[in-house]
Scaffold this motif. Structure first.
Motif, PDB file in Angstrom:
ATOM      1  N   ILE A   1      -5.333  -7.819  -3.168  1.00 38.88           N
ATOM      2  CA  ILE A   1      -6.738  -7.711  -2.777  1.00 38.88           C
ATOM      3  C   ILE A   1      -7.403  -9.096  -2.802  1.00 38.88           C
ATOM      4  N   ASP A   2      -7.117  -9.881  -3.849  1.00 42.65           N
ATOM      5  CA  ASP A   2      -7.743 -11.211  -3.952  1.00 42.65           C
ATOM      6  C   ASP A   2      -6.781 -12.352  -3.690  1.00 42.65           C
TER       7      ASP A   2
ATOM      8  N   ASN B   1       0.855  -1.206   0.000  1.00 37.55           N
ATOM      9  CA  ASN B   1       0.000   0.000   0.000  1.00 37.55           C
ATOM     10  C   ASN B   1       0.883   1.246   0.000  1.00 37.55           C
TER      11      ASN B   1
ATOM     12  N   LYS C   1     -10.185  -1.585  12.123  1.00 33.10           N
ATOM     13  CA  LYS C   1     -10.727  -1.801  10.771  1.00 33.10           C
ATOM     14  C   LYS C   1      -9.624  -1.792   9.722  1.00 33.10           C
ATOM     15  N   GLY C   2      -8.543  -1.052  10.028  1.00 33.18           N
ATOM     16  CA  GLY C   2      -7.411  -1.031   9.100  1.00 33.18           C
ATOM     17  C   GLY C   2      -6.134  -0.725   9.865  1.00 33.18           C
TER      18      GLY C   2
ATOM     19  N   ASP D   1      -1.777   5.854   2.373  1.00 30.24           N
ATOM     20  CA  ASP D   1      -2.826   5.049   3.012  1.00 30.24           C
ATOM     21  C   ASP D   1      -2.851   5.225   4.533  1.00 30.24           C
TER      22      ASP D   1
ATOM     23  N   ARG E   1      -6.281  -4.455   1.662  1.00 34.60           N
ATOM     24  CA  ARG E   1      -7.332  -3.423   1.625  1.00 34.60           C
ATOM     25  C   ARG E   1      -6.681  -2.051   1.800  1.00 34.60           C
TER      26      ARG E   1
ATOM     27  N   THR F   1      -4.342  -0.672   5.106  1.00 35.76           N
ATOM     28  CA  THR F   1      -3.717  -1.812   5.812  1.00 35.76           C
ATOM     29  C   THR F   1      -2.344  -2.045   5.177  1.00 35.76           C
TER      30      THR F   1
ATOM     31  N   GLN G   1      -4.701  -8.102   8.041  1.00 29.47           N
ATOM     32  CA  GLN G   1      -4.522  -6.653   7.862  1.00 29.47           C
ATOM     33  C   GLN G   1      -3.683  -6.379   6.617  1.00 29.47           C
TER      34      GLN G   1
END
Ligand code: SF4
Length: 706
Positions: free
Chosen positions: A561-562, A175, A305-306, A179, A340, A343, A337
């Motif tokens: 992401i995936d 990231n 959450k992140g 971010d 996304r 994170t 984490q």
């Protein structure tokens, strides 16, 4: 009043210093830079730090090399500080380009042909462009015919990259720095961004002020700790103990991301087993952080959450640097984490192009885009791409930076070509490195100043400074950015790309690259990660993020992401145990030395110490020592002290500084008069071969002769 000069042109480029990659504009008049302004780039939005704003006039310094130099036959190879800048011609004579290139090329060719390809080594530079890095490694691999090519990434994030490639299949960040503004929790470990990544630090500070919980983990206090929710001031060298304790809490309190672990990872059970002996209670006395703080930190990181982790050399420059990074990766994977916005994992890159130079293959075990030299399919791909006969490329990974110095001492390496690196200052145990460089049968150095390394050369080739060339540079966020030429090189100094090509011709390669864009185009067609980035687009947009796999691909700032780019798309947990530093304090050498950078100076100082404003702010070599340690030593702030290890000693000024814990001393490595790497230890991490620049045993005495 006095009328200020008005620029006759403005050139959009990027900053030549750190990996943040701030975009800037050079304001030029009569081929001289008048001043620099920040512009609205993705990483800086107009901001610049003191180096980017004021560190430009080194390019116009009177000590710039303007003519090729050849060592006089009777001139001894003496250390840099014994050469008076006004008496350089006692040691070297000026030569024409033709004579200097012919001598450099024929000697390198002769060593290759009589002693074998592996008797040659090339060191490139993380300050050069992607195109320079790419051509340089291609020259070494196809002209010298060896994989002995490396650069200073070996001294900074080699261990992070090893752990990341092993664990998640990619050595770059997941990231971008920006971010941090989307994260609820930020961990900054082993990094001092206000000094080393100043504009990035401003985004972290903004996030902290807006309510993000900033957790700083570092044996030293930094400016950032003033805004931190928690500062975990752990004992130097105990990263694995502390990080394993955090993971122990997450496992035992059921805070793991079960689905993420099941769907996207392997090796969790082994990691879990390995954590059994690392309870916070058992680790607290080792790392110096109480069990309750460890628990609270683990809960915060796991349940937000992140949560994002950013790290620097404090993590990587240890004999257990790879293990430190493995723990950070495991922490992010077990809590999900990663993958996304807000994170992920971000090893903060140091030099403006250390990411790009590594991507372009300026490393001994990988071709461009981290394709392993040991892999027959990768070799076949590059043999085709470079139009070579099948079987030409060497399958054996080459020597790394520190290994090269030992190989010279052992009589295995005889010739070197060094472009823009300064190992006589930057390598650990620099006395040993200098002896090795002086012992070479033939050393060619391409640089803009007569650096400590160039002083030991047989041929010195005058090159271009950053604002004198056009090329691409990849920042810490995987952002490929265009640096544009603003002024011309002085005297007979030449473009680095031209020099590399001329050396290549003289070792038998038939190269005819014209514009830098031709090199970029060849490079992107061998590198799937940037294959969608065209030169036209860079000229239009100035910056494109990779992966960018096809033309029109917008690029991906957040990855994984995936899935992960590993077998089956799964990331791998790798457990780590405590390995102590190679040299612990004892009664003879009772203190610990930590080396690093200062805000105003850059690496070995060859540029910033010749930048008027920066040199005026920090002109002298200093050691940052806890005031109580200074008192015990009988040294008043500003007085001289001598730092000594088993390998060497330096004398410099003591500065009272409470940011270092008692017993630990911090020294910047940019001062040639007190080159601290003469003191450091060259023991290295067995996986990544990165030296332990963040820890060795020293003693300090009052006084000394500078
Ligand atoms: Fe240059 Fe880094 Fe400062 Fe930005 S933060 S101006 S890239 S040194």
């Amino acid at each position: 009043g006095v009328a200020l000069p008005v620029p006759d042109k403005q050139v959009d480029s990027v900053c030549p210093y750190c990996g943040v990659g701030c975009q800037l504009t050079y304001n030029v008049k009569d081929d001289k830079i008048l001043f620099v302004e920040g512009r609205d780039g993705p990483a800086n939005h107009g901001r610049l730090c003191v180096k980017g704003r004021y560190g430009f006039d080194y390019a116009h310094h009177p000590q710039r090399l303007t003519k090729p130099l050849i060592r006089r036959a009777d001139a001894p190879k003496v250390p840099h500080q014994t050469i008076d800048p006004d008496r350089v011609l006692d040691y070297f004579r000026e030569a024409s380009w033709e004579e200097a290139l012919e001598l450099a090329g024929s000697k390198l060719r002769g060593i290759r042909d009589t002693k074998g390809p592996n008797a040659l080594v090339g060191f490139g530079s993380a300050k050069g462009s992607n195109e320079e890095a790419y051509l340089f490694q291609k020259l070494v691999r196809t002209g010298f015919r060896t994989n002995n090519v490396d650069h200073c990434t070996r001294l900074c994030h080699a261990s992070s990259v090893s752990a990341l490639l092993e664990g998640i299949g990619s050595g770059a960040v997941s990231n971008p720095v920006m971010d941090v503004t989307k994260a609820e929790v930020i961990i900054v470990i082993g990094a001092n961004p206000t000094v080393n990544h100043p504009v990035a630090a401003t985004w972290m500070k903004n996030a902290a002020k807006n309510g993000t919980k900033l957790i700083v983990m570092d044996p030293r206090k930094s400016d950032l700790t003033r805004l931190a929710y928690r500062h975990l001031q752990f004992k130097p060298d105990t990263d694995v103990a502390m990080l394993n304790a955090l993971m122990h809490v997450i496992v035992h309190e059921g805070l793991v991301a079960k689905e993420f672990i099941e769907d996207r990872t392997t090796g969790y059970e082994d990691l879990k087993k390995n954590l059994v002996g690392y309870s916070p209670e058992e680790m607290a006395p080792i790392c110096g952080i109480d069990a309750e703080t460890l628990r609270e930190t683990a809960r915060l990181y796991a349940t937000s959450k992140g949560s994002m982790i950013l790290w620097g050399m404090g993590v990587s420059q240890h004999v257990h640097g790879t293990d430190n990074a493995r723990c950070l990766i495991a922490l992010s994977l077990m809590t999900g984490q990663i993958g996304r916005p807000g994170t992920g994992l971000h090893p903060l890159r140091g030099q403006n192009n250390v990411q790009g130079a590594s991507d372009a293959g300026l490393i001994p075990m990988m071709f461009p885009d981290y394709q392993k030299v040991a892999d027959p399919e990768a070799r076949a791909r590059f043999e085709k791409h470079w139009k070579l006969k099948p079987g030409t490329l060497d399958a054996q990974p080459g020597l790394t930076v520190v290994e090269v110095m030992h190989a010279i001492a052992a009589g295995k390496v005889h010739g070197m070509y060094i472009m823009g690196e300064n190992p006589a200052m930057s390598d650990p145990d620099a006395n040993h490195a200098r002896e090795a460089l002086a012992k070479l049968e033939h050393l060619v150095v391409q640089d803009i100043f007569l650096t400590e390394t160039a002083c030991l050369a047989d041929v010195v080739l005058p090159a271009s400074a950053f604002p004198e060339k056009t090329g691409t540079f990849t920042n810490t966020d995987r952002l490929v950015q265009l640096g544009r030429q603003a002024v011309n090189p002085p005297g007979d100094a030449k473009q680095d790309l031209w020099i590399i090509q001329e050396i290549a011709r003289r070792v038998g390669l038939d190269w005819n690259y014209g514009h830098v864009s031709e090199v970029f185009d060849e490079m992107r067609h061998g590198m799937p990660s940037i294959s969608g980035i065209t030169w036209d687009r860079l000229e239009r947009e100035s910056a494109v993020t990779y992966p960018c796999t096809h033309e029109g691909d917008p690029g991906e700032p957040v990855v994984f992401i995936d899935d992960f780019p590993r077998e089956g798309g799964r990331a791998q947990f790798v457990p780590a145990d405590i390995i102590p530093a190679a040299e612990r304090p004892d009664t003879e050498y009772p203190m610990v030395l930590i080396t690093g950078r200062q805000l105003e100076h850059w690496h070995t100082g060859s540029m910033t110490r010749r930048a008027t404003v920066l040199d005026a702010i920090e002109p002298d070599p200093v050691a940052l020592v806890h005031p109580l340690d200074l008192e015990r030593l009988g040294v008043k702030p500003g007085e001289l002290l001598t730092i000594e290890s088993r390998r060497g000693k330096v004398t410099l000024y003591g500065r009272a500084d409470e940011t270092s814990p008692r017993g630990a001393v911090f020294v910047p490595f940019c001062y040639y008069e007190a080159a601290i790497n003469r003191v450091t230890n060259d023991a290295f991490d067995p996986v990544a071969k990165i030296p332990e620049l963040k820890y060795c045993a020293i003693r300090i005495t009052a006084g000394g002769t500078p």
